[in-house]
Design an enzyme around this catalytic site. Structure first.
Site, mmCIF file in Angstrom:
data_model
loop_
_atom_site.group_PDB
_atom_site.id
_atom_site.type_symbol
_atom_site.label_atom_id
_atom_site.label_comp_id
_atom_site.label_asym_id
_atom_site.label_seq_id
_atom_site.Cartn_x
_atom_site.Cartn_y
_atom_site.Cartn_z
ATOM 1 N N CYS A 128 5.289 5.205 16.611
ATOM 2 C CA CYS A 128 6.348 5.450 15.625
ATOM 3 C C CYS A 128 6.733 6.920 15.525
ATOM 4 O O CYS A 128 7.715 7.259 14.864
ATOM 5 C CB CYS A 128 5.932 4.908 14.264
ATOM 6 S SG CYS A 128 5.428 3.186 14.345
ATOM 7 N N HIS B 262 9.671 8.540 8.868
ATOM 8 C CA HIS B 262 9.449 7.231 9.472
ATOM 9 C C HIS B 262 9.332 6.194 8.361
ATOM 10 O O HIS B 262 8.738 6.440 7.320
ATOM 11 C CB HIS B 262 8.165 7.261 10.314
ATOM 12 C CG HIS B 262 7.728 5.909 10.766
ATOM 13 N ND1 HIS B 262 8.598 5.006 11.341
ATOM 14 C CD2 HIS B 262 6.517 5.280 10.700
ATOM 15 C CE1 HIS B 262 7.932 3.898 11.624
ATOM 16 N NE2 HIS B 262 6.684 4.032 11.237
ATOM 17 N N ASN C 277 9.970 -1.908 9.331
ATOM 18 C CA ASN C 277 9.416 -0.855 10.194
ATOM 19 C C ASN C 277 9.903 -1.087 11.621
ATOM 20 O O ASN C 277 9.501 -2.053 12.273
ATOM 21 C CB ASN C 277 7.888 -0.897 10.130
ATOM 22 C CG ASN C 277 7.241 0.180 10.998
ATOM 23 O OD1 ASN C 277 7.895 0.813 11.823
ATOM 24 N ND2 ASN C 277 5.947 0.381 10.817
HETATM 25 N N1 COA Z 1 1.576 -11.492 1.294
HETATM 26 C C1 COA Z 1 0.819 -11.785 0.228
HETATM 27 N N2 COA Z 1 -0.419 -11.313 0.073
HETATM 28 C C2 COA Z 1 -0.913 -10.534 1.040
HETATM 29 C C3 COA Z 1 -0.171 -10.204 2.188
HETATM 30 C C4 COA Z 1 1.117 -10.724 2.302
HETATM 31 N N3 COA Z 1 1.937 -10.467 3.347
HETATM 32 N N4 COA Z 1 -0.913 -9.407 2.979
HETATM 33 C C5 COA Z 1 -2.084 -9.234 2.343
HETATM 34 N N5 COA Z 1 -2.083 -9.920 1.169
HETATM 35 C C6 COA Z 1 -3.130 -9.992 0.166
HETATM 36 C C7 COA Z 1 -4.487 -9.705 0.728
HETATM 37 O O1 COA Z 1 -5.104 -10.866 1.223
HETATM 38 C C8 COA Z 1 -5.212 -9.156 -0.474
HETATM 39 O O2 COA Z 1 -5.632 -10.214 -1.293
HETATM 40 P P1 COA Z 1 -7.021 -10.135 -2.095
HETATM 41 O O3 COA Z 1 -6.873 -8.977 -3.032
HETATM 42 O O4 COA Z 1 -7.113 -11.463 -2.750
HETATM 43 O O5 COA Z 1 -8.069 -9.886 -1.050
HETATM 44 C C9 COA Z 1 -4.127 -8.404 -1.219
HETATM 45 O O6 COA Z 1 -2.889 -8.985 -0.803
HETATM 46 C C10 COA Z 1 -4.110 -6.926 -0.932
HETATM 47 O O7 COA Z 1 -4.171 -6.746 0.484
HETATM 48 P P2 COA Z 1 -4.180 -5.351 1.152
HETATM 49 O O8 COA Z 1 -4.363 -5.491 2.617
HETATM 50 O O9 COA Z 1 -5.123 -4.480 0.386
HETATM 51 O O10 COA Z 1 -2.675 -4.896 0.859
HETATM 52 P P3 COA Z 1 -2.084 -3.453 0.890
HETATM 53 O O11 COA Z 1 -1.675 -3.060 -0.450
HETATM 54 O O12 COA Z 1 -2.952 -2.510 1.676
HETATM 55 O O13 COA Z 1 -0.758 -3.715 1.734
HETATM 56 C C11 COA Z 1 0.108 -3.267 3.899
HETATM 57 C C12 COA Z 1 -0.843 -4.119 3.076
HETATM 58 C C13 COA Z 1 0.035 -3.673 5.355
HETATM 59 C C14 COA Z 1 1.519 -3.513 3.382
HETATM 60 C C15 COA Z 1 -0.271 -1.777 3.698
HETATM 61 O O14 COA Z 1 -1.653 -1.606 3.899
HETATM 62 C C16 COA Z 1 0.474 -0.860 4.603
HETATM 63 O O15 COA Z 1 1.697 -0.787 4.585
HETATM 64 N N6 COA Z 1 -0.240 -0.070 5.419
HETATM 65 C C17 COA Z 1 0.342 0.898 6.288
HETATM 66 C C18 COA Z 1 0.956 0.191 7.418
HETATM 67 C C19 COA Z 1 1.755 1.086 8.285
HETATM 68 O O16 COA Z 1 2.190 2.131 7.883
HETATM 69 N N7 COA Z 1 1.959 0.614 9.490
HETATM 70 C C20 COA Z 1 2.816 1.207 10.428
HETATM 71 C C21 COA Z 1 2.275 2.405 11.018
HETATM 72 S S1 COA Z 1 3.505 3.053 12.001
#
Ligand code: COA
Length: 308
Positions: free
Chosen positions: A109, A233, A263
């Site tokens: 990215c 980004h 993204n």
């Molecule tokens: N829909 C609903 N619930 C979801 C879900 C979805 N798509 N994905 C995860 N969950 C749930 C999980 O199971 C978890 O449930 P629990 O609390 O019962 O265990 C809860 O939501 C929180 O999950 P978590 O993984 O902690 O979510 P988060 O707040 O970290 O969000 C991302 C997940 C991927 C959106 C976030 O971590 C993120 O954006 N990370 C950076 C990614 C990034 O920048 N990538 C590109 C790099 S170039």
């Protein structure tokens, strides 16, 4: 001294809009969860990396008022090339009728910023106008049944024409960074699909974006108040907001397109730049701070002073 100037810009997006509700129809997720956790409301899905790149490139050429025979090289940032060999840039070059060199850059990215710096180097070494494109079809390497990743990806392309100018030009400062020991956080093996440790990527992204953006500002002799527009980004709105707060740049001076495009990896910064220009948010003399991060991990920032 020969510097660079961006003289044309264009984008291409697949026609198909996939909303959060569309995803929630087959995945255990919801519009509320995706919107609150990522800022994404919809994304475009479809097309090929070369097809989107060709269309974005044509639009950028038209905008610059240049024809293919006036372009020296094509540099294409992508993590989703149409094939492993050949690169996708030669396909784009052939379709557009450009002669000269054509190659892909994969810095995930951060690819567009890596590409911009590469292009500045080529131009400093004597090249003429270059077409720089970020184009992605992330949906092709994503398990669309995995809610952890399917909700964030989108497809699209953005292109700029970069021309030589006498003097320092627009690029005031830049830094390129990578830490390959973090490759396990975000990767896709041959024939596989994207894996992402979302939480850890999130944590690291905020830290490295802030560090790299601050260094780029310092190298340009600028502070946060001098930055007219942050063009980050687009991976997660919460990452953008956290970075803005730490950098001391108000959110009103930041470009956000993640709500519409998700993204799109190396396409996200040129898509955001195009959006800002189209909405009359970029004027001569403005200082733009471009910053990206992604798999590798790689991260990179650049400060551009817009205008002649
Ligand atoms: N829909 C609903 N619930 C979801 C879900 C979805 N798509 N994905 C995860 N969950 C749930 C999980 O199971 C978890 O449930 P629990 O609390 O019962 O265990 C809860 O939501 C929180 O999950 P978590 O993984 O902690 O979510 P988060 O707040 O970290 O969000 C991302 C997940 C991927 C959106 C976030 O971590 C993120 O954006 N990370 C950076 C990614 C990034 O920048 N990538 C590109 C790099 S170039």
């Amino acid at each position: 001294m020969t510097g660079i100037r961006i003289t044309g810009w264009g984008i291409a997006l697949p026609d198909k809009i996939v909303t959060n509700d569309d995803l929630a129809a087959s995945l255990d997720t919801s519009d509320t969860w995706i919107t609150e956790r990522t800022g994404i409301r919809e994304r475009r899905i479809g097309g090929t990396t070369s097809g989107l790149a060709i269309e974005a490139g044509q639009n950028a050429l038209r905008c610059a008022g240049l024809t293919a025979d006036q372009i020296d090289h094509v540099v294409l940032a992508t993590t989703t090339p149409d094939s492993i060999v050949p690169g996708t840039a030669p396909t784009v070059q052939d379709a557009l009728g450009i002669r000269g060199g054509a190659f892909d850059i994969n810095a995930a990215c951060s690819g567009f910023v890596y590409g911009l710096v590469t292009v500045a180097g080529l131009i400093a070494a004597g090249a003429g106008p270059i077409l720089l494109i970020g184009s992605e079809t992330l949906s092709k390497i994503t398990d669309m049944d995995d809610r952890a990743i399917a909700i964030i990806v989108g497809d699209g392309a953005g292109a700029v024409v970069v021309e030589p100018v006498d003097g320092p030009g627009q690029l005031l400062s830049w830094n390129l960074n990578s830490d390959g020991s973090l490759r396990h956080l975000l990767y896709c093996e041959h024939g596989g699909t994207l894996y992402m440790d979302g939480k850890e990527v999130f944590r690291k992204a905020v830290r490295v974006v802030v560090e790299s953006a601050e260094r780029a500002m310092a190298d340009a002799g600028l502070g946060p108040d001098d930055i007219s527009l942050l063009v980050p980004h687009q991976a997660n709105l919460r990452i953008i907001v956290a970075a803005c707060q730490r950098l001391g740049i108000p959110e009103e001076r930041t470009v956000v397109v993640i709500d519409r495009y998700g993204n799109t990896s190396s396409a996200s910064i040129p898509l955001a730049l195009h959006d800002a220009i189209s909405n009359d948010r970029v004027h001569d003399g403005d200082n733009l701070l471009l910053t990206g991060f992604g798999g590798g991990m790689t991260w990179a920032s650049a400060v551009l002073r817009w205008g002649p």
